[in-house]
Design a protein around this motif. Structure first.
Motif, PDB file in Angstrom:
ATOM      1  N   LYS A 355      10.253   1.332   9.421  1.00 58.29           N
ATOM      2  CA  LYS A 355      11.104   1.948  10.436  1.00 58.29           C
ATOM      3  C   LYS A 355      10.551   1.779  11.850  1.00 58.29           C
ATOM      4  CE  LYS A 355      13.045   5.168   7.082  1.00 58.29           C
ATOM      5  NZ  LYS A 355      13.007   6.538   6.497  1.00 58.29           N
ATOM      6  N   GLY A 356       9.612   0.836  12.008  1.00 57.19           N
ATOM      7  CA  GLY A 356       9.188   0.467  13.348  1.00 57.19           C
ATOM      8  C   GLY A 356       7.767   0.779  13.746  1.00 57.19           C
ATOM      9  N   ALA A 357       6.998   1.479  12.927  1.00 64.81           N
ATOM     10  CA  ALA A 357       5.621   1.824  13.280  1.00 64.81           C
ATOM     11  C   ALA A 357       4.710   0.605  13.152  1.00 64.81           C
ATOM     12  CB  ALA A 357       5.110   2.958  12.394  1.00 64.81           C
ATOM     13  N   THR A 358       3.599   0.649  13.872  1.00 66.29           N
ATOM     14  CA  THR A 358       2.595  -0.416  13.826  1.00 66.29           C
ATOM     15  C   THR A 358       1.307   0.125  13.215  1.00 66.29           C
ATOM     16  OG1 THR A 358       3.512  -1.476  15.798  1.00 66.29           O
ATOM     17  CG2 THR A 358       1.226  -2.006  15.223  1.00 66.29           C
ATOM     18  N   VAL A 359       0.696  -0.638  12.321  1.00 63.02           N
ATOM     19  CA  VAL A 359      -0.590  -0.248  11.734  1.00 63.02           C
ATOM     20  C   VAL A 359      -1.700  -0.727  12.661  1.00 63.02           C
ATOM     21  CG1 VAL A 359      -2.154  -0.479   9.778  1.00 63.02           C
ATOM     22  CG2 VAL A 359       0.321  -0.367   9.382  1.00 63.02           C
ATOM     23  N   ALA A 360      -2.385   0.194  13.311  1.00 61.56           N
ATOM     24  CA  ALA A 360      -3.483  -0.156  14.226  1.00 61.56           C
ATOM     25  C   ALA A 360      -4.755  -0.440  13.467  1.00 61.56           C
ATOM     26  CB  ALA A 360      -3.700   0.969  15.235  1.00 61.56           C
ATOM     27  N   THR A 361      -4.932   0.251  12.334  1.00 60.44           N
ATOM     28  CA  THR A 361      -6.067  -0.015  11.448  1.00 60.44           C
ATOM     29  C   THR A 361      -5.775   0.604  10.104  1.00 60.44           C
ATOM     30  OG1 THR A 361      -8.485   0.124  11.185  1.00 60.44           O
ATOM     31  CG2 THR A 361      -7.387   2.068  12.060  1.00 60.44           C
ATOM     32  N   GLY A 362      -6.341   0.017   9.059  1.00 59.08           N
ATOM     33  CA  GLY A 362      -6.153   0.549   7.713  1.00 59.08           C
ATOM     34  C   GLY A 362      -4.799   0.172   7.141  1.00 59.08           C
ATOM     35  N   GLY A 363      -4.243   1.129   6.386  1.00 57.75           N
ATOM     36  CA  GLY A 363      -2.899   0.930   5.867  1.00 57.75           C
ATOM     37  C   GLY A 363      -2.798   0.497   4.427  1.00 57.75           C
ATOM     38  N   HIS A 364      -3.925   0.487   3.705  1.00 56.52           N
ATOM     39  CA  HIS A 364      -3.867   0.010   2.324  1.00 56.52           C
ATOM     40  C   HIS A 364      -4.751   0.855   1.408  1.00 56.52           C
ATOM     41  CE1 HIS A 364      -2.884  -3.610   4.739  1.00 56.52           C
ATOM     42  NE2 HIS A 364      -1.990  -3.809   3.778  1.00 56.52           N
ATOM     43  N   ALA A 365      -4.354   0.902   0.132  1.00 61.71           N
ATOM     44  CA  ALA A 365      -5.232   1.451  -0.895  1.00 61.71           C
ATOM     45  C   ALA A 365      -6.385   0.474  -1.096  1.00 61.71           C
ATOM     46  CB  ALA A 365      -4.459   1.645  -2.189  1.00 61.71           C
ATOM     47  N   ILE A 366      -7.522   1.010  -1.542  1.00 62.52           N
ATOM     48  CA  ILE A 366      -8.711   0.175  -1.750  1.00 62.52           C
ATOM     49  C   ILE A 366      -8.845  -0.114  -3.235  1.00 62.52           C
ATOM     50  CG2 ILE A 366     -11.220   0.058  -1.504  1.00 62.52           C
ATOM     51  CD1 ILE A 366     -10.953   1.916   0.918  1.00 62.52           C
ATOM     52  N   ALA A 367      -8.881  -1.383  -3.578  1.00 64.77           N
ATOM     53  CA  ALA A 367      -8.967  -1.786  -4.982  1.00 64.77           C
ATOM     54  C   ALA A 367     -10.331  -1.432  -5.564  1.00 64.77           C
ATOM     55  CB  ALA A 367      -8.712  -3.286  -5.100  1.00 64.77           C
ATOM     56  N   GLY A 368     -10.360  -1.288  -6.889  1.00 60.20           N
ATOM     57  CA  GLY A 368     -11.614  -0.995  -7.572  1.00 60.20           C
ATOM     58  C   GLY A 368     -11.624   0.401  -8.147  1.00 60.20           C
ATOM     59  N   ALA A 369     -12.798   0.841  -8.572  1.00 59.63           N
ATOM     60  CA  ALA A 369     -12.933   2.163  -9.181  1.00 59.63           C
ATOM     61  C   ALA A 369     -12.697   3.252  -8.144  1.00 59.63           C
ATOM     62  CB  ALA A 369     -14.323   2.315  -9.786  1.00 59.63           C
ATOM     63  N   PRO A 375      -8.855   4.791   5.831  1.00 63.37           N
ATOM     64  CA  PRO A 375      -8.468   5.627   6.964  1.00 63.37           C
ATOM     65  C   PRO A 375      -7.572   4.806   7.886  1.00 63.37           C
ATOM     66  CG  PRO A 375     -10.785   5.002   7.117  1.00 63.37           C
ATOM     67  CD  PRO A 375     -10.312   4.576   5.775  1.00 63.37           C
ATOM     68  N   THR A 376      -6.449   5.380   8.268  1.00 67.02           N
ATOM     69  CA  THR A 376      -5.359   4.609   8.862  1.00 67.02           C
ATOM     70  C   THR A 376      -4.859   5.242  10.154  1.00 67.02           C
ATOM     71  OG1 THR A 376      -4.652   3.830   6.678  1.00 67.02           O
ATOM     72  CG2 THR A 376      -2.991   3.803   8.424  1.00 67.02           C
ATOM     73  N   VAL A 377      -4.469   4.401  11.108  1.00 68.13           N
ATOM     74  CA  VAL A 377      -3.804   4.852  12.322  1.00 68.13           C
ATOM     75  C   VAL A 377      -2.479   4.111  12.430  1.00 68.13           C
ATOM     76  CG1 VAL A 377      -3.862   4.997  14.833  1.00 68.13           C
ATOM     77  CG2 VAL A 377      -5.961   5.364  13.514  1.00 68.13           C
ATOM     78  N   LEU A 378      -1.401   4.864  12.570  1.00 65.65           N
ATOM     79  CA  LEU A 378      -0.075   4.306  12.821  1.00 65.65           C
ATOM     80  C   LEU A 378       0.351   4.680  14.233  1.00 65.65           C
ATOM     81  CD1 LEU A 378       1.822   5.330   9.537  1.00 65.65           C
ATOM     82  CD2 LEU A 378       0.795   3.108  10.052  1.00 65.65           C
ATOM     83  N   THR A 379       0.814   3.707  14.994  1.00 65.25           N
ATOM     84  CA  THR A 379       1.334   3.989  16.335  1.00 65.25           C
ATOM     85  C   THR A 379       2.827   3.675  16.364  1.00 65.25           C
ATOM     86  OG1 THR A 379       0.815   1.753  17.117  1.00 65.25           O
ATOM     87  CG2 THR A 379      -0.886   3.440  17.395  1.00 65.25           C
TER      88      THR A 379
END
Length: 490
Positions: A355-369, A375-379
């Motif tokens: 819906k138009g937001a930008t991911v400044a950092t992060g944004g994903h689940a971390i694979a593995g155990a 940690p994520t920032v959306l602008t």
């Protein structure tokens, strides 16, 4: 820190139900596994209560009620004080246990021990200050006596995100007021409450005053307790939907209720804010407890003139955060509580971006155990994004903007929830206006953490009813009684 190993600590933690001063296996012999969310490994297997076990716990609380209510306030106070001192003595053990079962970094767990223990100390002091009043009625024909009486046996349902503090915040005022309790901690993080029950037993709490069980059959066990006419109080912390269902049950016997429910906290940064303070504040308000707190800043609402700079500063700080198991040195972001929490974070971020937001950092689940999310920032989060209306309970910071004070207030209040709001401004008059205009039960003015045992915690609208902590907290467990007597001079 304590040199105790994880295995040594876990060996000390009870695995049974605590009913009437005894540690008991579940009647049906069922058990439930408790997992470390950082690894997925089972760390303890504990008893899984049946409806019969729940009724045993209520029976014990009812049987102990009269004697506990008649116990001198000073005696009740001393038991709470001893419990406070013992929890502080074992702060490292409690902290490690919370990190193992819930995932938060050790430094935050130590902070929760200090916070949670403070309810024991605070209400030990309130126990001897339960006051009434005596006076002449206006007509002069009699005397009025107003006293405060214990409500009676109380049922407490606690959440998983603050395993110690949510238990002490409910148990301490109830015991101070003279009420016995039955406690059902969340099955995801029950070990801290069981350990605390062991401490209460050690410091001399009489049998039956506090009873603790865990169960995976929540409705089957809880509903009969709530519908039993001997129960007189229900206290719940959790989602609004579950709270509404419990309140409907509570109306059957007109139970006193305390409900600390969902939140959708606005964090409003005005153009005159001290951005250093605001950035420090949002890092605490958003990322404490990995964002898994009802007080977490959910909507970061920043004046358009400072939004770009604010976002840049926050993004720099978030990029530097270390993700890992909470026992590891330097970790600031631990795992989310389970896979459902990871899925929800992923879903809300994806919706915001669509819906138009930008991911400044992060944004994903971390694979593995383990159940980790970056940690994520959306602008540039736009109206209509689900993250602006749903509580995310994760380390995702979303920024939207406003142009005028009126618009900022409107956006902040545009939610069915009203637990807490945060406001950053250097304008004293504006701060005072926001105190009156923000539709929340609590507000942080130029601070990012407000929880304190001496202050009333609770919200308005769909965030619940009642208050925990402060002078108000003990009154949730007291009933006002009025007596008229004749004029002694007539």
């Amino acid at each position: 820190m304590s040199t105790i190993s994880e295995s040594e600590l876990l060996a000390q933690i009870p695995s049974q139900l605590f009913i009437n001063g005894k540690w008991l296996d579940a009647t049906a012999g069922k058990t439930v596994d408790v997992q470390d969310p950082a690894t997925g490994a089972v760390i303890k297997t504990i008893a899984d209560a049946s409806p019969a076990d729940g009724m045993k716990a209520l029976d014990a609380a009812v049987a102990a009620q009269d004697a506990w209510a008649a116990t001198a306030p000073r005696v009740r106070a001393e038991i709470l004080r001893k419990a406070f001192e013992r929890v502080i003595e074992l702060k490292n053990e409690f902290a490690l246990l919370m990190t193992l079962e819930m995932g938060k970094p050790l430094a935050e767990s130590l902070g929760e021990v200090a916070y949670g223990a403070e309810f024991l100390r605070w209400f030990s002091e309130e126990a001897v200050r339960i006051n009434g009043r005596y006076g002449i009625n206006p007509e002069g024909t009699g005397r009025t006596i107003v006293t405060q009486m214990p409500v009676g046996p109380s049922y407490m349902i606690t959440p998983w995100n603050f395993p110690l503090a949510m238990a002490t915040r409910k148990i301490a005022p109830a015991l101070a007021a003279g009420c016995t309790v039955v406690v059902k901690p969340a099955t995801l993080t029950p070990l801290t409450t069981l350990f605390f029950a062991k401490i209460l037993q050690e410091v001399g709490l009489p049998d039956g005053v506090v009873n603790v069980f865990t169960t995976t059959s929540t409705a089957a066990v809880s509903d009969p307790i709530i519908l039993d006419q001997r129960l007189r109080k229900l206290s719940f912390t959790g989602s609004t939907g579950v709270g509404q269902s419990l309140m409907k049950l509570a109306t059957e016997n007109m139970l006193r209720t305390s409900m600390e429910l969902g939140g959708n906290a606005p964090f409003v940064v005005f153009e005159d804010a001290d951005l250093d303070k605001a950035v420090d504040g949002v890092m605490l308000a958003k990322f404490r407890n990995i964002g898994q707190a009802c007080t977490a800043a959910n909507r970061i609402i920043v004046h358009e003139s400072v939004a770009e700079e604010f976002a840049a500063r926050v993004t720099e700080r978030v990029k530097a955060m270390k993700v890992g198991r909470g026992t590891e040195e330097g970790v600031t972001i631990g795992p989310l509580i389970d896979e459902k929490a990871v899925a929800k974070a992923s879903e809300l971020v994806a919706d915001a971006v669509a819906k138009g937001a930008t991911v400044a950092t992060g944004g994903h689940a971390i694979a593995g155990a383990g159940t980790f999310y970056e940690p994520t920032v959306l602008t540039g989060v736009t109206p209509g994004a689900n993250i602006l209306t749903e509580e995310i309970f994760g380390p995702v910071l979303s920024i939207t903007t406003f142009a005028t004070e009126e618009e900022g207030i409107r956006i902040a209040n545009d939610t069915e929830y009203g637990l807490i709001g945060y406001v950053f401004t250097e304008d004293l008059k504006r701060g005072q206006r926001l105190i009156e205009k923000l539709q929340t039960g609590m507000m942080g003015l130029n601070v990012g953490v407000i929880s304190n045992a001496s202050a009333p915690f609770g919200g308005v609208k769909m965030s619940g009813i009642g208050r925990e902590g402060g002078a108000e907290g003990i009154h949730e467990y007291l009933s006002t009684k009025y007596t008229m007597t004749p004029n002694p001079f007539a």
